[in-house]
Design a protein around this motif. Structure first.
Motif, short mmCIF file in Angstrom:
data_model
loop_
_atom_site.label_atom_id
_atom_site.label_comp_id
_atom_site.label_asym_id
_atom_site.label_seq_id
_atom_site.Cartn_x
_atom_site.Cartn_y
_atom_site.Cartn_z
N VAL A 1 5.42 3.79 2.10
CA VAL A 1 5.05 2.38 1.64
C VAL A 1 4.93 1.47 2.78
O VAL A 1 5.66 1.20 3.89
CB VAL A 1 6.38 1.93 0.85
CG1 VAL A 1 6.10 0.63 0.12
CG2 VAL A 1 6.56 2.98 -0.35
N LEU A 2 3.75 0.81 2.75
CA LEU A 2 3.31 -0.31 3.96
C LEU A 2 3.37 -1.56 3.28
O LEU A 2 2.84 -1.52 2.26
CB LEU A 2 1.94 0.09 4.43
CG LEU A 2 1.87 1.34 5.26
CD1 LEU A 2 0.61 1.86 5.07
CD2 LEU A 2 2.54 1.22 6.87
N VAL B 1 9.41 6.63 2.42
CA VAL B 1 9.67 6.05 4.05
C VAL B 1 9.08 4.51 3.69
O VAL B 1 7.61 4.58 3.48
CB VAL B 1 9.02 6.78 5.24
CG1 VAL B 1 9.23 5.99 6.29
CG2 VAL B 1 9.86 7.93 5.21
N VAL B 2 9.63 3.49 3.93
CA VAL B 2 9.09 2.21 3.99
C VAL B 2 8.97 1.72 5.41
O VAL B 2 9.97 1.78 6.21
CB VAL B 2 9.88 1.25 3.00
CG1 VAL B 2 9.41 -0.17 3.29
CG2 VAL B 2 10.00 1.71 1.58
N LEU B 3 7.81 1.31 5.79
CA LEU B 3 7.43 0.87 6.97
C LEU B 3 7.30 -0.61 7.07
O LEU B 3 6.42 -1.05 6.37
CB LEU B 3 6.11 1.41 7.80
CG LEU B 3 6.13 3.03 7.69
CD1 LEU B 3 4.67 3.47 8.10
CD2 LEU B 3 7.37 3.57 8.65
N ALA B 4 8.15 -1.59 7.96
CA ALA B 4 8.09 -2.72 7.94
C ALA B 4 7.78 -3.25 9.47
O ALA B 4 8.38 -2.78 10.39
CB ALA B 4 9.47 -3.19 7.48
N HIS B 5 6.84 -4.21 9.66
CA HIS B 5 6.21 -4.67 11.00
C HIS B 5 7.18 -5.76 11.46
O HIS B 5 7.79 -6.31 10.43
CB HIS B 5 4.82 -5.00 10.70
CG HIS B 5 4.84 -6.22 9.80
ND1 HIS B 5 4.86 -7.42 10.28
CD2 HIS B 5 4.24 -6.17 8.34
CE1 HIS B 5 4.47 -8.23 9.28
NE2 HIS B 5 4.22 -7.55 8.26
N VAL C 1 0.76 -1.19 0.16
CA VAL C 1 -0.05 0.03 -0.15
C VAL C 1 0.86 1.33 0.07
O VAL C 1 1.90 1.32 0.85
CB VAL C 1 -0.87 -0.02 1.19
CG1 VAL C 1 -1.78 1.26 1.40
CG2 VAL C 1 -1.81 -1.13 1.15
N VAL C 2 0.69 2.06 -0.90
CA VAL C 2 1.49 3.28 -1.02
C VAL C 2 0.54 4.54 -0.52
O VAL C 2 -0.27 4.65 -1.34
CB VAL C 2 2.21 3.39 -2.55
CG1 VAL C 2 3.05 4.72 -2.76
CG2 VAL C 2 2.90 2.34 -2.97
N GLN D 1 0.82 -4.66 8.55
CA GLN D 1 1.10 -3.22 8.50
C GLN D 1 -0.12 -2.50 9.31
O GLN D 1 0.33 -1.07 9.31
CB GLN D 1 0.92 -2.81 6.95
CG GLN D 1 -0.43 -3.21 6.53
CD GLN D 1 -0.25 -2.78 4.90
OE1 GLN D 1 -0.88 -1.85 4.31
NE2 GLN D 1 0.11 -3.68 4.15
N ASN D 2 -1.01 -2.99 9.89
CA ASN D 2 -2.06 -2.31 10.39
C ASN D 2 -1.67 -1.57 11.74
O ASN D 2 -1.96 -0.61 12.27
CB ASN D 2 -3.24 -3.15 10.75
CG ASN D 2 -4.26 -2.32 11.42
OD1 ASN D 2 -4.82 -1.37 10.80
ND2 ASN D 2 -4.70 -2.70 12.65
#
Length: 267
Positions: free
Chosen positions: A47-48, A20-24, A10-11, A30-31
């Motif tokens: 970016v998720l 910015v790329v967010l990594a869980h 999801v962008v 990603q929620n």
């Protein structure tokens, strides 16, 4: 396989802003960035994604051999960046994804601008003078309990990870996230996470790096944050006035501010 489908990419945010790329982390999706991502999106392209096996990723892509270690996840990150043609990325990795980001950045540093390691741990086991926070018996018990009764483990472990007993709704949210993961997949990812040793990889990091720790974290205590900071040349260390291992939920404003201050691009 389409990476965007494989990892439920999801962008959002400002198309002209820094990426910015967010990594869980383990057991999440990603929620768990839902309180931080909209703040970042005001001035950044965000970016998720979900690691394979988590959230709404394509479970048909799951392979226990590929994902028995963290390098398979790091390869997925690089595939994602290549598919979206992203460079100069600020990669924000939470928990185990901090080390996934380190592995990916060490392999292809040209794709990255900066690393943000949020409550990272390169090794969870105590080892001589190194204090990871867990004994071998602790990890054995954790993995055996998880594999024997994943739902029960999730209900018991989530409040410990979240670390905010006065806000039980946060622990319940994390437990719900754990429970959305297939137990067999979770067991493999847990072993990849808690038995990993990425201490030697820290010295290979060449990117500007921010280490973000919490003042009180049962999973990655401050000794670990200090170790990561000391072993990544030129890194910065920020200690949030927060409790628990998931400050993106328990202290989202402070977490977003730390990321934005380091990422730049705020107009």
């Amino acid at each position: 396989m389409d990476v965007r489908v494989k990892n439920n990419v999801v962008v959002t945010g400002d198309p002209a802003g820094p990426v910015v790329v967010l990594a869980h982390g383990f057991g999440c999706d990603q929620n768990l960035w839902r309180l931080v991502a909209p703040v970042l999106a005001r001035n950044h392209r965000v970016v998720l994604f979900d690691h394979v096996g988590a959230g709404r990723s394509d479970l048909s892509a799951w392979d226990p051999g590929r994902y028995a270690g963290l390098r398979g996840y790091a390869e997925d990150v690089l595939d994602l960046l290549a598919d979206l043609d992203l460079r100069d990325v600020v990669f924000v990795g939470h928990s185990v994804s901090a080390m996934i980001g380190v592995l990916a950045a060490n392999r292809s540093p040209e794709r990255f601008a900066k690393l943000v390691l949020l409550t990272p741990s390169p090794h969870y086991l105590d080892d001589g003078d190194y204090r990871g926070g867990f004994s071998a018996a602790d990890i054995d018990e954790l993995l055996e309990s998880l594999e024997a009764n994943y739902l029960g483990w999730s209900a018991a472990m989530a409040p410990v990870v979240m670390g905010n007993p006065d806000r039980p709704e946060l622990g319940r949210e994390l437990a719900d996230s754990f429970c959305r993961t297939d137990p067999a997949i979770a067991a493999v990812f847990a072993r990849a996470t808690f038995l990993s040793d990425n201490r030697a990889d820290l010295a290979e990091v060449t990117l500007p790096t921010l280490v973000v720790e919490c003042a009180h974290d049962a999973i990655a205590p401050r000794e670990v944050g200090a170790y990561v900071h000391a072993h990544i040349r030129g890194s910065q260390l920020v200690t949030l006035d927060a409790t628990g291992h998931c400050p993106q939920l328990s202290a989202p404003e402070a977490t977003a501010e730390a990321i934005m201050s380091f990422a730049g691009g705020v107009r």
